[in-house]
Design an enzyme around this catalytic site. Structure first.
Site, PDB file in Angstrom:
ATOM      1  N   LYS A   9       0.829  -1.203   0.000  1.00 39.54           N
ATOM      2  CA  LYS A   9       0.000   0.000   0.000  1.00 39.54           C
ATOM      3  C   LYS A   9       0.874   1.269   0.000  1.00 39.54           C
ATOM      4  CE  LYS A   9      -3.912  -2.244   2.330  1.00 39.54           C
ATOM      5  NZ  LYS A   9      -4.919  -2.121   3.425  1.00 39.54           N
ATOM      6  N   TYR A  49     -12.264  -1.629  -3.897  1.00 42.26           N
ATOM      7  CA  TYR A  49     -12.786  -1.859  -2.549  1.00 42.26           C
ATOM      8  C   TYR A  49     -14.316  -1.774  -2.493  1.00 42.26           C
ATOM      9  CZ  TYR A  49      -8.272  -2.042  -0.088  1.00 42.26           C
ATOM     10  OH  TYR A  49      -7.048  -2.418   0.401  1.00 42.26           O
ATOM     11  N   ASN A 112      -1.918  -0.085   6.965  1.00 37.09           N
ATOM     12  CA  ASN A 112      -1.394  -1.367   7.432  1.00 37.09           C
ATOM     13  C   ASN A 112      -0.513  -2.081   6.406  1.00 37.09           C
ATOM     14  OD1 ASN A 112      -3.445  -2.099   5.744  1.00 37.09           O
ATOM     15  ND2 ASN A 112      -4.703  -3.099   7.289  1.00 37.09           N
ATOM     16  N   HIS A 115      -2.051  -5.391   1.385  1.00 41.74           N
ATOM     17  CA  HIS A 115      -3.351  -5.999   1.097  1.00 41.74           C
ATOM     18  C   HIS A 115      -3.101  -7.434   0.667  1.00 41.74           C
ATOM     19  CE1 HIS A 115      -7.344  -6.683  -0.678  1.00 41.74           C
ATOM     20  NE2 HIS A 115      -6.673  -7.312  -1.637  1.00 41.74           N
ATOM     21  N   GLU A 126      -9.284 -10.027  -8.075  1.00 36.83           N
ATOM     22  CA  GLU A 126      -8.292  -8.987  -7.785  1.00 36.83           C
ATOM     23  C   GLU A 126      -7.056  -9.098  -8.691  1.00 36.83           C
ATOM     24  OE1 GLU A 126      -9.631  -8.258  -3.150  1.00 36.83           O
ATOM     25  OE2 GLU A 126      -7.645  -9.113  -3.530  1.00 36.83           O
TER      26      GLU A 126
HETATM   27  P1  IDP Z   1      -7.974  -6.812   5.291  1.00 30.84           P
HETATM   28  O1  IDP Z   1      -7.119  -5.835   4.533  1.00 30.84           O
HETATM   29  O2  IDP Z   1      -7.250  -7.399   6.476  1.00 30.84           O
HETATM   30  O3  IDP Z   1      -8.602  -7.867   4.408  1.00 30.84           O
HETATM   31  P2  IDP Z   1     -10.612  -5.534   5.365  1.00 30.84           P
HETATM   32  O4  IDP Z   1     -11.609  -5.725   6.449  1.00 30.84           O
HETATM   33  O5  IDP Z   1     -10.870  -6.197   4.042  1.00 30.84           O
HETATM   34  O6  IDP Z   1      -9.177  -5.973   5.953  1.00 30.84           O
HETATM   35  O7  IDP Z   1     -10.446  -3.972   5.163  1.00 30.84           O
HETATM   36  C1  IDP Z   1      -9.769  -3.453   4.039  1.00 30.84           C
HETATM   37  C2  IDP Z   1      -8.861  -2.348   4.505  1.00 30.84           C
HETATM   38  O8  IDP Z   1      -9.650  -1.283   5.018  1.00 30.84           O
HETATM   39  C3  IDP Z   1      -7.912  -2.708   5.664  1.00 30.84           C
HETATM   40  O9  IDP Z   1      -6.746  -3.378   5.254  1.00 30.84           O
HETATM   41  C4  IDP Z   1      -7.616  -1.340   6.228  1.00 30.84           C
HETATM   42  O10 IDP Z   1      -6.655  -0.633   5.423  1.00 30.84           O
HETATM   43  C5  IDP Z   1      -8.969  -0.654   6.094  1.00 30.84           C
HETATM   44  N1  IDP Z   1      -9.795  -0.823   7.311  1.00 30.84           N
HETATM   45  C6  IDP Z   1     -10.405  -1.946   7.740  1.00 30.84           C
HETATM   46  N2  IDP Z   1     -11.099  -1.739   8.880  1.00 30.84           N
HETATM   47  C7  IDP Z   1     -10.895  -0.434   9.181  1.00 30.84           C
HETATM   48  C8  IDP Z   1     -11.351   0.407  10.265  1.00 30.84           C
HETATM   49  O11 IDP Z   1     -12.079  -0.022  11.161  1.00 30.84           O
HETATM   50  N3  IDP Z   1     -10.943   1.712  10.222  1.00 30.84           N
HETATM   51  C9  IDP Z   1     -10.141   2.211   9.233  1.00 30.84           C
HETATM   52  N4  IDP Z   1      -9.706   1.465   8.195  1.00 30.84           N
HETATM   53  C10 IDP Z   1     -10.078   0.156   8.183  1.00 30.84           C
HETATM   54 MG    MG Z   2      -9.995  -7.655   2.872  1.00 31.01          MG
END
Ligand code: IDP
Ligand code: MG
Length: 139
Positions: A9, A49, A112, A115, A126
């Site tokens: 990212k 997304y 984080n 992805h 994807e």
């Molecule tokens: P993942 O990346 O672990 O699969 P997902 O639930 O698919 O997690 O969420 C996609 C992305 O959205 C996350 O990697 C993160 O960057 C962001 N995200 C997820 N939950 C939150 C939140 O509660 N607050 C802010 N950003 C979030």
């Molecule tokens: Mg995800």
């Protein structure tokens, strides 16, 4: 052999973590079969997304994902979808296991670093979002 999509990212790219992330894949018998650097438009990020479009963090997430270049990669290996998710760690780095990419490098639940596709179905969609047949290096 299974395939999945990984993305470094914008935070990972801008903080100089491309090599660190790739090193962890290669050290774990994961093969990188395609890779590029791209800067998404807001429209692209919203499409990628789309499953999260009703979530409160959608606008912030799509802004973040368009804030700089990203490095999408196709990873190949045995059980690589799950293996990559394990190496990444939990979405929230505070809950991620020791030694995972997110635990070691993430600074925020949103920022984080990586992805990873979460199922066979999302991996296929994807991969197709970022790569065409000429970029799969199959010849
Ligand atoms: P993942 O990346 O672990 O699969 P997902 O639930 O698919 O997690 O969420 C996609 C992305 O959205 C996350 O990697 C993160 O960057 C962001 N995200 C997820 N939950 C939150 C939140 O509660 N607050 C802010 N950003 C979030
Ligand atoms: Mg995800």
């Amino acid at each position: 052999m299974e395939r999945t999509l990984s993305i470094i990212k914008p935070d990972g790219v801008s903080r100089g973590l491309i090599g660190e992330v790739i090193k962890r894949f290669e050290a774990n018998d994961i093969k990188i079969i395609a890779m590029k650097m791209v800067h998404l438009t807001l429209d692209d990020a919203r499409k990628f997304y789309a499953v999260h479009k009703e979530r409160p963090f959608f606008a912030s997430l799509t802004d973040f994902m368009t804030s700089g270049p990203i490095v999408p990669m196709i990873l190949e290996g045995e059980n690589v979808i799950e293996k990559n998710r394990t190496l990444m760690g939990a979405t929230n780095y505070k809950e991620a296991a020791e030694g995972t990419i997110r635990r070691d490098f993430a600074t925020d639940i949103e920022k984080n670093v990586v992805h990873g596709s979460d199922s066979h179905e999302t991996a296929a969609v994807e991969i197709g979002f970022f790569f065409n047949q000429f970029e799969m290096n199959e010849r």
